[in-house]
Design an enzyme around this catalytic site. Structure first.
Site, short mmCIF file in Angstrom:
data_model
loop_
_atom_site.label_atom_id
_atom_site.label_comp_id
_atom_site.label_asym_id
_atom_site.label_seq_id
_atom_site.Cartn_x
_atom_site.Cartn_y
_atom_site.Cartn_z
N TYR A 123 0.81 -1.22 0.00
CA TYR A 123 0.00 0.00 0.00
C TYR A 123 0.85 1.27 0.00
O TYR A 123 0.35 2.36 -0.26
CB TYR A 123 -0.92 -0.01 1.22
CG TYR A 123 -2.12 0.90 1.10
CD1 TYR A 123 -3.30 0.45 0.54
CD2 TYR A 123 -2.07 2.21 1.56
CE1 TYR A 123 -4.41 1.27 0.44
CE2 TYR A 123 -3.17 3.04 1.47
CZ TYR A 123 -4.34 2.57 0.90
OH TYR A 123 -5.42 3.38 0.80
N LYS A 170 -0.63 -13.15 6.08
CA LYS A 170 -0.64 -14.19 5.05
C LYS A 170 0.72 -14.89 5.05
O LYS A 170 1.34 -15.13 4.01
CB LYS A 170 -0.95 -13.58 3.68
CG LYS A 170 -1.29 -14.60 2.60
CD LYS A 170 -2.61 -15.31 2.83
CE LYS A 170 -2.92 -16.25 1.66
NZ LYS A 170 -4.13 -17.05 1.91
N ASP A 203 -7.46 -14.19 4.81
CA ASP A 203 -8.69 -14.62 4.16
C ASP A 203 -9.64 -15.28 5.17
O ASP A 203 -10.86 -15.06 5.13
CB ASP A 203 -8.42 -15.55 2.97
CG ASP A 203 -7.29 -16.53 3.21
OD1 ASP A 203 -6.47 -16.30 4.10
OD2 ASP A 203 -7.21 -17.53 2.47
N ASP A 227 -6.25 -1.79 5.40
CA ASP A 227 -7.15 -0.94 4.63
C ASP A 227 -8.40 -1.71 4.25
O ASP A 227 -9.53 -1.21 4.35
CB ASP A 227 -6.42 -0.43 3.38
CG ASP A 227 -7.24 0.59 2.62
OD1 ASP A 227 -7.83 1.49 3.26
OD2 ASP A 227 -7.31 0.49 1.39
#
Length: 332
Positions: A123, A170, A203, A227
Site C-alpha cells: 500500500y 498471510k 482470508d 485498509d
C-alpha cells in the site's frame, strides 16, 4: 487553547467539516483552527497537493482534523492521505468500529478496533514499470516498523482495557515478509501476558468477521490488509459514513473521515458528518479534552438512539446542518 490544523477537504468535505467544527465549538473545547487546503485545491493554488505550509502547520500544532480528499483512480496525483502519512511518519492507523443505536446491524454490541501499520507493505505505492506491459510493486516489511506498530497496539489495548489482539497476516504464503510481521507481533506479545494474543490468516479473518465478528477485539494488520479489513468492519455496522479514523505518529496525529469525497452529492447539504465527528471525538480525547469528548459523544448517541433526526444515508431526511443542530441541542 489548542491550535489544530483543519483540512476541510473537497467534495462533501467542507460541508461535514463545517458541521463538525460547530459541534466541537459548542462543546466548550478551547480550540483555535488553522485552515489549509490539500489535494486538487492545493494543486490549483500552489502547484503541489501537499503544500509545505500545511505540513509545517501540522508539525507545529501536532494535531490535525481532515475531511475527505479525492484521489484520482489509475491516473493523476497520488493519494494525499498516503503522502501525509509518509511526510509526517504517521505510522499507526486507528479505526474503532462500534455499532450505533438504531442503525441496522446483525451484531448490535459490535465493538472492534483495527490497528493498521501505515508506512509499509504494498500500500506504500512503491511501484514502477519495468518494460511496457510489465509493472512491479514492492512489498517492504521491516522489523523496525512491525515492532513499532505491535507496541502501539498493545499500549492501546492496555490503555483502553482491551482483552485480546489478533494479528492478521498471510505468512503461510509470504513467509518472509508477513512472516517477519507475525514474528515481531508474537515477540512483543511476550512482554504483555495480560493481553491475549493470537493470529489469523487474512482470508480466514475476513470470513470470520462476516460469520462471527464478536470473537474479535483488536485486529493488528499490515498496511494493505488493514485498509481492506477496516472497510469490511465498517460495513458490518452500516458503512464508512459512520466510522472514525486516526493516523498517529510520535510527533503528531491527523484525525480523518475515512470515506470518500462523494462529489455526486457535494454542495447539496445532505452529507452525513458522523464519520468526521467520531474522528473529532477521538481527537478530543487525544488532546485530553475528555469532558468535551464525552459531551459530544453522549449527545451524538442520544440523537441516534432517539432516531428522529438522521441523514438520508441512514434512512432519514435531515440535512447536514439539521443533524449537527440536533447534536448541539442534545448537549444542552
Amino acid at each position: 487553547m489548542h491550535r489544530i490544523t483543519l483540512i476541510p477537504g473537497d467534495g462533501i468535505g467542507p460541508e461535514v467539516a463545517s458541521a463538525v467544527v460547530r459541534i466541537i465549538e459548542a462543546s466548550g473545547a478551547q480550540i483555535e483552527w488553522e485552515t489549509h487546503v490539500a489535494g486538487q485545491q492545493a494543486l490549483d493554488k500552489f502547484g503541489v497537493t501537499l503544500p509545505e505550509e500545511l505540513l509545517e502547520s501540522i508539525k507545529r500544532n501536532q494535531v490535525g482534523l481532515k475531511g475527505p480528499i479525492m484521489t484520482p483512480v489509475g491516473k493523476g496525483f497520488t493519494s494525499v492521505n498516503v503522502g501525509l502519512r509518509k511526510a509526517l511518519d504517521l505510522y499507526a492507523n486507528l479505526r474503532p468500529i462500534r455499532a450505533l443505536p438504531n442503525i441496522p446491524c446483525r451484531n448490535p454490541a459490535l465493538d472492534i478496533v483495527v490497528v493498521r501499520e501505515n508506512t509499509e507493505s504494498l500500500y506504500a505505492g512503491l511501484e514502477h514499470e519495468i518494460i511496457p506491459g510489465v509493472v512491479e510493486s514492492l512489498k517492504i516489511i521491516t522489523e523496525k516498523a512491525s515492532t513499532r506498530i505491535a507496541h502501539f497496539a498493545f499500549d492501546y489495548a492496555l490503555r483502553e482495557s482491551r482483552k485480546k489482539i489478533t494479528c492478521v497476516h498471510k505468512a503461510n504464503i509470504m513467509k518472509l515478509s508477513d512472516g517477519l510481521f507475525l514474528n515481531c507481533f508474537h515477540k512483543v506479545a511476550q512482554d504483555h501476558p495480560e493481553i491475549a494474543a493470537d493470529d489469523k490468516i487474512v482470508d480466514n479473518a475476513a470470513m470470520q468477521l462476516v460469520i462471527r465478528p464478536e470473537q474479535f477485539d483488536v485486529l493488528l494488520c499490515e498496511n494493505l490488509y488493514g485498509d481492506i479489513v477496516s472497510d469490511l468492519c465498517a460495513g458490518l455496522i452500516g458503512g464508512l459514513g459512520l466510522v472514525p479514523g486516526a493516523n498517529i505518529g510520535e510527533k503528531g496525529a491527523v484525525f480523518e473521515a475515512v470515506h470518500g469525497s462523494a462529489p455526486d452529492i457535494a454542495g447539496q447539504g445532505i452529507a452525513n458528518p458522523t464519520a468526521l465527528l467520531q474522528s473529532a471525538i477521538l481527537m478530543l480525547r487525544h488532546i485530553n479534552e475528555r469532558a468535551a469528548a464525552e459531551k459530544v459523544e453522549g449527545a451524538m448517541l442520544k440523537v441516534f438512539t432517539e432516531g428522529q433526526v438522521r441523514t438520508r444515508d441512514v434512512g432519514g431526511t435531515a440535512t447536514t446542518d439539521e443533524f449537527a443542530d440536533a447534536i448541539i441541542s442534545a448537549m444542552g
